[in-house]
Design an enzyme around this catalytic site. Sequence first.
Site, PDB file in Angstrom:
ATOM      1  NE  ARG A 129      -2.287   1.476   3.696  1.00  0.00           N
ATOM      2  CZ  ARG A 129      -2.912   1.320   4.865  1.00  0.00           C
ATOM      3  NH1 ARG A 129      -4.098   0.776   4.903  1.00  0.00           N
ATOM      4  NH2 ARG A 129      -2.349   1.679   5.991  1.00  0.00           N
ATOM      5  CB  SER A 188     -11.559  -1.483   3.450  1.00  0.00           C
ATOM      6  OG  SER A 188     -10.194  -1.743   3.229  1.00  0.00           O
ATOM      7  CE  LYS A 203      -6.996   3.604   4.920  1.00  0.00           C
ATOM      8  NZ  LYS A 203      -7.918   2.500   4.621  1.00  0.00           N
TER       9      LYS A 203
END
Lengths: 211, 211
Positions: free
Chosen positions: A40, A109, A138
């Site tokens: 990511r 998600s 995040k």
Amino acid sequence: MKRFDLSLYLVLDPALCRPLGMVETARLAVAGGVTMVQLRDKGASPAQMIETGRALKAALADSGVSLIVNDDVEAAVAIGADGLHVGQDDMEVQTARQLIGPDMILGLSVETEALAARVDPAMVDYVGAGPVFTTATKPGHKPPIGMDGLARLIAATSLPAVAIGGLKVEHVATSLAAGAAGLAVVSAICGQPDPRTAALKLSQAIRKARS
Amino acid sequence: MKRFDLSLYLVLDPALCRPLGMVETARLAVAGGVTMVQLRDKGASPAQMIETGRALKAALADSGVSLIVNDDVEAAVAIGADGLHVGQDDMEVQTARQLIGPDMILGLSVETEALAARVDPAMVDYVGAGPVFTTATKPGHKPPIGMDGLARLIAATSLPAVAIGGLKVEHVATSLAAGAAGLAVVSAICGQPDPRTAALKLSQAIRKARS
């Protein structure tokens, strides 16, 4: 039949992984028992994603560990990754599935029970459920759901779920008891002085909780 | 067998099309004889691309005109476009083909003879050849190749080629004589007071040059 093992799912973060780099961090973490690795890197160019992804793929070859690419479908396919992970704000899962074809793993998600209940098991292979706790990894994440919220969310879908969000070794037993097929971690491994040992402690806790 | 007609290929530009909008410009241009439409909007968000693309697809329904999306493979698939067009700086054609599958049209821009010679006809369906002349529509474009360059470039590939770059009605006959299967235009239609008439003049010139 797709094979993947959500038990200990490492989400690589380029900033946190800086001391050793993403590829070396992943290699050590897999030696410690990580079963899936997600690349990511929202700030990377497509060319950088592909370069890092190919290096990761080579590092994971023959390990049996699945390599998942976050959001960037071009990179996922160019790399020959095992799968793609998308969020609610990324592309639609129908589009993602059409782009990657039937054989690649697709993760989604979900942050609420309602979203979990709406996931189409014909399109998606697993869900990332969370954030369980608040996390600095995040920025701007959705409100944390806690362990009770995790259990409710997982109960709302027939798909296997990997719990995510501020999880550490002390959360292994409760996450699995809530119905999670595994734990996804970022800072519990990325940027730890010894990613192998960090992964080993988590994987041992998972084995113990299951026994 | 894929069916598409490169004869008069409109590349939409959101800024030039502002007076009427891209969808209405395309609708009028198709009424005037445009045979393919490309949505190119480098500044749009994925959601905007998909919204405009779906509106274009609805406007072109039953016209037989192919809708091509520039660069954005997610949008191309989400829209259900007929094809995707990529440049040399975009994704690799192998990746593009893998993502869109065998049935969608894939176009590739080529700016030199050497690039044209290297295009794999198993992957790509047509090439965009140019820029023939210098153009203000695409800032930072490659050096113009002129009509002689166009002829050499087209001779270097077995694929059908659509000429692009500053082309107007007076270049129709020479472009076709150079071997082009058609002409791609932006400012010759986008932003013209009457896109239908502008397209009609071009399509009539093409018909005349071929007769």
